[in-house]
Motif scaffolding. Structure first.
Motif, PDB file in Angstrom:
ATOM      1  N   SER A  48       0.948  -1.352   0.040  1.00  0.00           N
ATOM      2  CA  SER A  48       0.123   0.036  -0.008  1.00  0.00           C
ATOM      3  C   SER A  48       0.815   1.246   0.115  1.00  0.00           C
ATOM      4  N   THR A 164       0.044  -2.738   4.734  1.00  0.00           N
ATOM      5  CA  THR A 164      -0.684  -3.541   3.563  1.00  0.00           C
ATOM      6  C   THR A 164      -1.751  -4.279   4.321  1.00  0.00           C
ATOM      7  N   PHE A 167      -4.276  -2.157   5.882  1.00  0.00           N
ATOM      8  CA  PHE A 167      -5.151  -1.443   4.673  1.00  0.00           C
ATOM      9  C   PHE A 167      -6.174  -2.458   4.126  1.00  0.00           C
ATOM     10  N   LEU A 225      -5.585   5.896  -0.615  1.00  0.00           N
ATOM     11  CA  LEU A 225      -5.019   4.697  -1.291  1.00  0.00           C
ATOM     12  C   LEU A 225      -6.380   4.100  -2.047  1.00  0.00           C
TER      13      LEU A 225
END
Length: 258
Positions: A48, A164, A167, A225
Motif C-alpha cells: 500500500s 498493507t 489496509f 489509497l
C-alpha cells in the motif's frame, strides 16, 4: 491474474537458502541488466505504501479469494508482460515495485515456529554467486555495507507488508471489495474482451459509507489509497492496447484476467 506458485515459494523464487558468512564467504552480489523472471509475469504484489507511485503506470487490483493482496498489473493475461521485452529489460522508464527490486533476497523464518527472520536468497539467480566482480558480501566474517543495505530494504518491505495487511483488513471491514469485471471492445470487433477473476473497490459502497467511517479512513490515509486504486483502473485499456500492439491478445473469448 494471480495464481499461487506450485512450490509454495513466493513468485520469482525457485529456491531459498539463508545467507551465511561461512557458506557464502566468497560470494558477491551484482546488478542484473535484465529481469528475465518478469517476462511471463503479468501481476506483481504491491504494498500500500507504493500505491501513489505505482498508480501512474499500472492498474492496481486485488487478488481473488478471502485473503486478497494488492497487485500491479503488467499485463491483462497470464504470461503477458507489456512492460519488458523478451529479455526482461524495461521498455520504458516506470516505477519498479519493491517486490521486484527485493529479488533475489527475502526475509524468511528458517523454521515454522521461529519468531526471527533471516536474510535468505534465491541461489538460482545470477545476481549472487562466486564472481570476480560485484559487491563483496562478507569481510572478516561480518556483513558488508551492501548486505546491511539489503537487510534494511527487506526489513522496510516487511513493515510495508504489515501496513498493507492493515489496509486490506480495513477494506474488508468496510465491505468495500467486490468482484471486478472490465470489458474492453477493440476497434472493429463486435465482441468485447471481458476480464474477471480479481477484486476492486465498489464505488457505490464507498459513496454510501457513513460519515464517521469516511472521516476515519481519511485521517489514517486509507481513503487516498482507495482513490489511487480507482484512478489506476483506467490504465487497463492502455495495457490492453500495448498487448494488441505486441500481438499478445488471445483469441476473443471470455477470459479470466487474474
Amino acid at each position: 491474474m494471480a495464481t499461487a506458485p506450485a512450490n509454495n515459494l513466493p513468485i520469482f523464487y525457485n529456491d531459498l537458502v539463508p545467507l551465511s558468512s561461512v557458506d557464502h564467504a566468497d560470494f558477491r552480489a551484482r546488478p542484473l541488466d535484465n529481469a528475465g523472471f518478469l517476462v511471463n509475469q503479468h501481476a506483481v504484489p504491491l504494498t500500500s505504501d507504493e500505491f501513489v507511485s505505482a498508480c501512474r503506470f499500472y492498474p492496481i487490483v486485488f487478488s481473488a479469494g478471502e485473503n486478497p493482496v494488492p497487485l500491479a498489473l503488467m499485463g491483462l493475461n497470464e504470461g503477458v508482460n507489456t512492460f519488458v521485452d523478451s529479455d526482461g529489460k524495461l521498455l520504458n522508464p516506470v516505477y519498479v515495485p519493491a517486490y521486484i527490486r527485493r529479488y533475489p533476497f527475502l526475509l524468511a523464518r528458517l523454521t515454522p515456529d521461529s519468531e526471527d527472520l533471516s536474510l535468505c536468497f534465491d541461489p538460482t539467480s545470477a545476481a549472487i554467486g562466486k564472481y570476480e566482480d560485484g559487491d563483496v558480501l562478507f569481510e572478516d566474517g561480518k556483513p558488508t555495507e551492501p548486505v546491511n543495505a539489503i537487510l534494511e530494504f527487506c526489513k522496510n518491505f516487511e513493515e510495508a507488508g504489515q501496513r498493507t495487511g492493515f489496509f486490506m483488513e480495513e477494506l474488508k471491514k468496510a465491505d468495500l471489495l467486490m468482484d471486478g469485471e472490465v470489458a474492453i471492445q477493440p476497434e472493429g470487433s463486435d465482441k468485447p474482451y471481458v476480464y474477471r477473476g480479481f477484486q476492486m473497490v465498489d464505488e457505490n459502497k464507498l459513496r454510501d459509507l457513513r460519515g464517521d467511517v469516511l472521516r476515519k479512513m481519511m485521517q489514517n490515509g486509507i481513503l487516498g489509497l482507495v482513490f489511487a486504486h480507482l484512478f489506476s483502473l483506467q490504465l487497463m485499456r492502455e495495457v490492453f492496447a500495448e498487448q494488441v500492439k505486441a500481438g499478445k491478445v488471445p483469441e476473443l473469448i471470455q477470459v479470466p484476467a487474474v
